[in-house]
Write a protein that holds these residues in place. Structure first.
Motif, PDB file in Angstrom:
ATOM      1  N   ILE A 275     -64.771  55.039  12.598  1.00 13.21           N
ATOM      2  CA  ILE A 275     -64.320  53.643  12.550  1.00 13.21           C
ATOM      3  C   ILE A 275     -65.469  52.639  12.483  1.00 13.21           C
ATOM      4  O   ILE A 275     -65.242  51.463  12.187  1.00 13.21           O
ATOM      5  CB  ILE A 275     -63.410  53.299  13.749  1.00 13.21           C
ATOM      6  N   ILE A 276     -66.706  53.059  12.775  1.00 10.17           N
ATOM      7  CA  ILE A 276     -67.824  52.113  12.750  1.00 10.17           C
ATOM      8  C   ILE A 276     -68.955  52.655  11.873  1.00 10.17           C
ATOM      9  O   ILE A 276     -69.033  53.853  11.612  1.00 10.17           O
ATOM     10  CB  ILE A 276     -68.365  51.816  14.162  1.00 10.17           C
ATOM     11  N   ASN A 277     -69.807  51.749  11.417  1.00  9.48           N
ATOM     12  CA  ASN A 277     -71.015  52.154  10.705  1.00  9.48           C
ATOM     13  C   ASN A 277     -72.043  52.672  11.711  1.00  9.48           C
ATOM     14  O   ASN A 277     -72.236  52.061  12.764  1.00  9.48           O
ATOM     15  CB  ASN A 277     -71.631  50.962   9.963  1.00  9.48           C
ATOM     16  N   ILE A 278     -72.692  53.771  11.376  1.00  9.77           N
ATOM     17  CA  ILE A 278     -73.787  54.291  12.182  1.00  9.77           C
ATOM     18  C   ILE A 278     -75.073  54.127  11.389  1.00  9.77           C
ATOM     19  O   ILE A 278     -75.192  54.603  10.266  1.00  9.77           O
ATOM     20  CB  ILE A 278     -73.585  55.784  12.517  1.00  9.77           C
ATOM     21  N   ARG A 279     -76.029  53.433  11.965  1.00 12.48           N
ATOM     22  CA  ARG A 279     -77.324  53.233  11.320  1.00 12.48           C
ATOM     23  C   ARG A 279     -78.419  53.653  12.295  1.00 12.48           C
ATOM     24  O   ARG A 279     -78.485  53.142  13.408  1.00 12.48           O
ATOM     25  CB  ARG A 279     -77.524  51.763  10.909  1.00 12.48           C
ATOM     26  N   HIS A 280     -79.247  54.595  11.857  1.00  9.53           N
ATOM     27  CA  HIS A 280     -80.320  55.081  12.716  1.00  9.53           C
ATOM     28  C   HIS A 280     -81.652  54.572  12.193  1.00  9.53           C
ATOM     29  O   HIS A 280     -81.996  54.786  11.032  1.00  9.53           O
ATOM     30  CB  HIS A 280     -80.330  56.604  12.772  1.00  9.53           C
ATOM     31  N   ILE A 281     -82.405  53.893  13.046  1.00  4.80           N
ATOM     32  CA  ILE A 281     -83.671  53.282  12.659  1.00  4.80           C
ATOM     33  C   ILE A 281     -84.825  54.099  13.242  1.00  4.80           C
ATOM     34  O   ILE A 281     -84.813  54.443  14.428  1.00  4.80           O
ATOM     35  CB  ILE A 281     -83.776  51.834  13.187  1.00  4.80           C
ATOM     36  N   ILE A 282     -85.791  54.393  12.393  1.00  7.59           N
ATOM     37  CA  ILE A 282     -86.971  55.106  12.851  1.00  7.59           C
ATOM     38  C   ILE A 282     -88.184  54.569  12.107  1.00  7.59           C
ATOM     39  O   ILE A 282     -88.130  54.322  10.908  1.00  7.59           O
ATOM     40  CB  ILE A 282     -86.838  56.640  12.625  1.00  7.59           C
TER      41      ILE A 282
ATOM     42  N   PHE B 117     -81.182  55.499   8.316  1.00 11.11           N
ATOM     43  CA  PHE B 117     -80.328  56.592   7.873  1.00 11.11           C
ATOM     44  C   PHE B 117     -78.897  56.293   8.302  1.00 11.11           C
ATOM     45  O   PHE B 117     -78.643  55.883   9.424  1.00 11.11           O
ATOM     46  CB  PHE B 117     -80.783  57.926   8.452  1.00 11.11           C
ATOM     47  N   SER B 118     -77.958  56.520   7.397  1.00 10.16           N
ATOM     48  CA  SER B 118     -76.551  56.249   7.678  1.00 10.16           C
ATOM     49  C   SER B 118     -75.843  57.514   8.145  1.00 10.16           C
ATOM     50  O   SER B 118     -76.148  58.611   7.693  1.00 10.16           O
ATOM     51  CB  SER B 118     -75.849  55.713   6.427  1.00 10.16           C
ATOM     52  N   GLU B 119     -74.887  57.347   9.044  1.00 12.26           N
ATOM     53  CA  GLU B 119     -74.006  58.427   9.492  1.00 12.26           C
ATOM     54  C   GLU B 119     -74.789  59.651   9.977  1.00 12.26           C
ATOM     55  O   GLU B 119     -74.460  60.789   9.659  1.00 12.26           O
ATOM     56  CB  GLU B 119     -73.053  58.833   8.372  1.00 12.26           C
ATOM     57  N   THR B 120     -75.829  59.431  10.733  1.00  8.41           N
ATOM     58  CA  THR B 120     -76.647  60.541  11.199  1.00  8.41           C
ATOM     59  C   THR B 120     -76.071  61.187  12.447  1.00  8.41           C
ATOM     60  O   THR B 120     -75.416  60.553  13.253  1.00  8.41           O
ATOM     61  CB  THR B 120     -78.079  60.071  11.497  1.00  8.41           C
TER      62      THR B 120
ATOM     63  N   ILE C  93     -72.038  57.546  20.891  1.00  9.40           N
ATOM     64  CA  ILE C  93     -71.407  56.581  19.994  1.00  9.40           C
ATOM     65  C   ILE C  93     -71.146  57.215  18.636  1.00  9.40           C
ATOM     66  O   ILE C  93     -70.298  56.753  17.870  1.00  9.40           O
ATOM     67  CB  ILE C  93     -72.303  55.324  19.856  1.00  9.40           C
ATOM     68  N   LEU C  94     -71.853  58.313  18.322  1.00  2.00           N
ATOM     69  CA  LEU C  94     -71.643  59.017  17.054  1.00  2.00           C
ATOM     70  C   LEU C  94     -70.226  59.561  16.943  1.00  2.00           C
ATOM     71  O   LEU C  94     -69.736  59.817  15.847  1.00  2.00           O
ATOM     72  CB  LEU C  94     -72.649  60.155  16.906  1.00  2.00           C
ATOM     73  N   GLU C  95     -69.556  59.723  18.078  1.00  2.00           N
ATOM     74  CA  GLU C  95     -68.179  60.212  18.054  1.00  2.00           C
ATOM     75  C   GLU C  95     -67.230  59.203  17.418  1.00  2.00           C
ATOM     76  O   GLU C  95     -66.103  59.546  17.060  1.00  2.00           O
ATOM     77  CB  GLU C  95     -67.716  60.528  19.481  1.00  2.00           C
ATOM     78  N   LEU C  96     -67.671  57.962  17.263  1.00  2.47           N
ATOM     79  CA  LEU C  96     -66.821  56.903  16.700  1.00  2.47           C
ATOM     80  C   LEU C  96     -67.185  56.586  15.259  1.00  2.47           C
ATOM     81  O   LEU C  96     -66.803  55.548  14.727  1.00  2.47           O
ATOM     82  CB  LEU C  96     -66.937  55.640  17.553  1.00  2.47           C
ATOM     83  N   GLU C  97     -67.907  57.482  14.592  1.00  2.21           N
ATOM     84  CA  GLU C  97     -68.358  57.202  13.230  1.00  2.21           C
ATOM     85  C   GLU C  97     -67.213  57.057  12.240  1.00  2.21           C
ATOM     86  O   GLU C  97     -67.400  56.517  11.146  1.00  2.21           O
ATOM     87  CB  GLU C  97     -69.319  58.284  12.743  1.00  2.21           C
TER      88      GLU C  97
ATOM     89  N   LEU D 213     -64.497  50.109  24.766  1.00  2.20           N
ATOM     90  CA  LEU D 213     -64.912  48.761  24.394  1.00  2.20           C
ATOM     91  C   LEU D 213     -65.166  48.666  22.891  1.00  2.20           C
ATOM     92  O   LEU D 213     -64.767  47.683  22.246  1.00  2.20           O
ATOM     93  CB  LEU D 213     -66.168  48.361  25.168  1.00  2.20           C
ATOM     94  N   VAL D 214     -65.807  49.671  22.325  1.00  7.05           N
ATOM     95  CA  VAL D 214     -66.073  49.664  20.884  1.00  7.05           C
ATOM     96  C   VAL D 214     -64.758  49.665  20.101  1.00  7.05           C
ATOM     97  O   VAL D 214     -64.611  48.945  19.102  1.00  7.05           O
ATOM     98  CB  VAL D 214     -66.944  50.868  20.486  1.00  7.05           C
ATOM     99  N   LYS D 215     -63.791  50.437  20.539  1.00  7.98           N
ATOM    100  CA  LYS D 215     -62.494  50.471  19.849  1.00  7.98           C
ATOM    101  C   LYS D 215     -61.802  49.114  19.930  1.00  7.98           C
ATOM    102  O   LYS D 215     -61.183  48.666  18.960  1.00  7.98           O
ATOM    103  CB  LYS D 215     -61.617  51.568  20.456  1.00  7.98           C
TER     104      LYS D 215
END
Length: 497
Positions: free
Chosen positions: A266-273, A282-285, A260-264, A236-238
């Motif tokens: 093609i997509i932005n990864i943003r981790h909120i803490i 944090f980006s691309e964590t 979902i990190l496996e799709l980094e 679905l993400v693709k």
């Protein structure tokens, strides 16, 4: 006046619900995934974005009161946030415009009619409730059926078939008591939303929204992974990434699924803490970065780098010092994120004594440039702010790169200058490097070597850095990082008496 080419760059939240001093970027990919533990503000980000725009054509018109309804315990006074966005108004292009929003006394500012124009669509978790569970009627439900044959519906059926691994052949609209709902056909079996699984219903809801959205729309999806298994989620993400790229749509979704990190790529990864009354992004964590942010530190030393190439170099430095197993390497993405990352950690209460933040050496080279950038992250002139800035700058090191050089091109030149040896694998790398004279992208000086030799990226970078480390220039190039690790060795390594 027609509005087009809308793009959201950043959201900065000073104070909104459980978000405090957050800055999150949506640049690079048109699709952004927001990860983080429960209660750290992922949904609040979507709610804030949903309210930030006025419909341009037929988008949804969300108000702050839709998501931040005042109550006895929450009046939302003092809420503040701002977005940075770009858009085209007729022939005029407006780049990186800042819009501020706040709640004072009994109203939000600016007035809703003064918000920037953009079509926004929000898909909340309430749309995951199966229709049959929401239906109150106990008797037989009679409905009429009309098959929809639009070209866009044909595409939606194809994409749903791919995501759910079922062959959907028709899409219907059912009408019962002035209420309409969808239905589908699979291998000759026709059924309505009343009989759909929750995940199936959700996929169709998302696909219809994504494929019917106007060009340049913003689509917000809460808990994208809810009710979907991993394979369907990634497909679905693709699919939505493909559509977003084609139509210049931005899609932001929240998820708890670490896969979902496996799709980094093609997509932005943003981790909120949330930590010490501050929200960090944090980006691309990777999963080990998530473990660190939740209080579990698997290794005593942490080194933050820009990309995979820098990561491979740091691994080699640590390996030569026999310290690789003590080092955790994380990526922060673009060079500008280096300052946000170290500043955020220091302001959250961490001393970063065992953390190093490495720049590639092609930008922010001088002390003055680094000082200017750090002043934008850590503001104020009190003693605490001055001490934090000095500490942050002390934690930043960079590779020794010639001026006006890019890392990949420089490394390529060092490999080309190496002499052949008894190591035939190294000789082949040197020969291939010398065949690459000019590229249209500096990254290709390394990527082309890897591609020509048929390696996967991780293996290729490792082998290239292996041969690079034999260069006479290697020790000078990595000296600042090598010295930092070497200084840590006495407190990390066990020594025999």
């Amino acid at each position: 006046m027609a509005f087009s080419q809308q793009k959201l760059h950043t959201l900065e939240v000073a104070n909104l619900k459980n978000l405090k001093n957050l800055e999150i970027s949506f640049d690079d990919s048109p699709v952004t995934a927001i990860l983080g533990p429960n209660g750290n503000g992922k949904s609040t980000i979507l709610h804030a974005l949903a309210c930030a725009f006025e419909p341009n054509n037929d988008g949804e018109n969300h108000k702050f009161s839709n998501f931040f309804l005042p109550s006895t315990d929450a009046l939302w006074d003092g809420s503040e946030m701002k977005i940075t966005h770009s858009y085209r108004e007729g022939a005029n292009v407006h780049s990186c415009i800042v819009r501020e929003y706040s709640k004072r006394a009994d109203r939000w500012k600016p007035r809703y009619s003064n918000r920037p124009k953009r079509d926004v669509y929000y898909i909340g978790i309430d749309q995951c409730v199966p229709m049959i569970e929401a239906e109150k009627k106990q008797a037989k439900i009679n409905y009429s059926t009309e098959e929809v044959n639009e070209s866009i519906i044909t595409t939606i059926l194809e994409k749903a078939s791919l995501v759910l691994n079922r062959r959907y052949t028709a899409y219907n609209i059912h009408t019962a008591s002035n209420k309409q709902f969808i239905g589908v056909e699979v291998d000759g079996l026709r059924y309505s939303a009343l009989s759909m699984s929750a995940g199936e219903q959700k996929v169709f809801s998302i696909l219809e929204k994504v494929y019917r959205a106007n060009k340049y729309s913003l689509i917000l999806i809460d808990e994208l992974d809810l009710l979907l298994h991993d394979e369907a989620l990634k497909k679905l993400v693709k699919v939505i990434h493909e559509r977003a790229t084609l139509e210049n749509i931005q899609i932001v979704f929240t998820t708890h699924r670490e896969s979902i990190l496996e799709l980094e790529a093609i997509i932005n990864i943003r981790h909120i803490i949330s930590k010490n009354n501050r929200s960090l992004c944090f980006s691309e964590t990777k999963p080990d970065a998530i473990n660190r942010l939740t209080g579990v530190q698997p290794r005593p030393l942490e080194i933050f780098v820009e990309d995979d190439l820098a990561s491979a170099i740091v691994k080699k430095i640590a390996g030569k010092l026999r310290m690789a197993k003590y080092v955790s390497i994380q990526r922060y993405g673009a060079a500008i994120n280096c300052f946000t990352t170290v500043g955020g950690l220091l302001l959250s209460g961490e001393n970063c004594e065992s953390s190093l933040f490495v720049l590639d050496g092609d930008v922010f080279r001088s002390d003055e440039e680094q000082q200017v950038r750090m002043n934008k992250v850590i503001t104020g002139h009190d003693q605490h702010a001055l001490t934090s800035k000095a500490t942050a700058l002390d934690r930043i090191k960079q590779f020794i790169l010639p001026e006006n050089e890019k890392p990949e091109k420089y490394i390529h030149s060092l490999i080309c200058d190496l002499e052949h040896s008894d190591n035939e694998e190294f000789n082949e790398i040197i020969d291939v490097a010398n065949e690459i004279i000019v590229t249209d992208d500096s990254h290709k000086y390394i990527d082309d070597i890897i591609d020509r030799l048929g390696w996967d990226k991780s293996t290729g970078l490792s082998k290239i850095i292996d041969i690079l480390s034999t260069s006479d220039t290697w020790s000078q190039y990595v000296e600042p990082i090598h010295s930092w690790l070497e200084a840590k060795a006495s407190s990390i390594l066990e020594h025999q008496n």
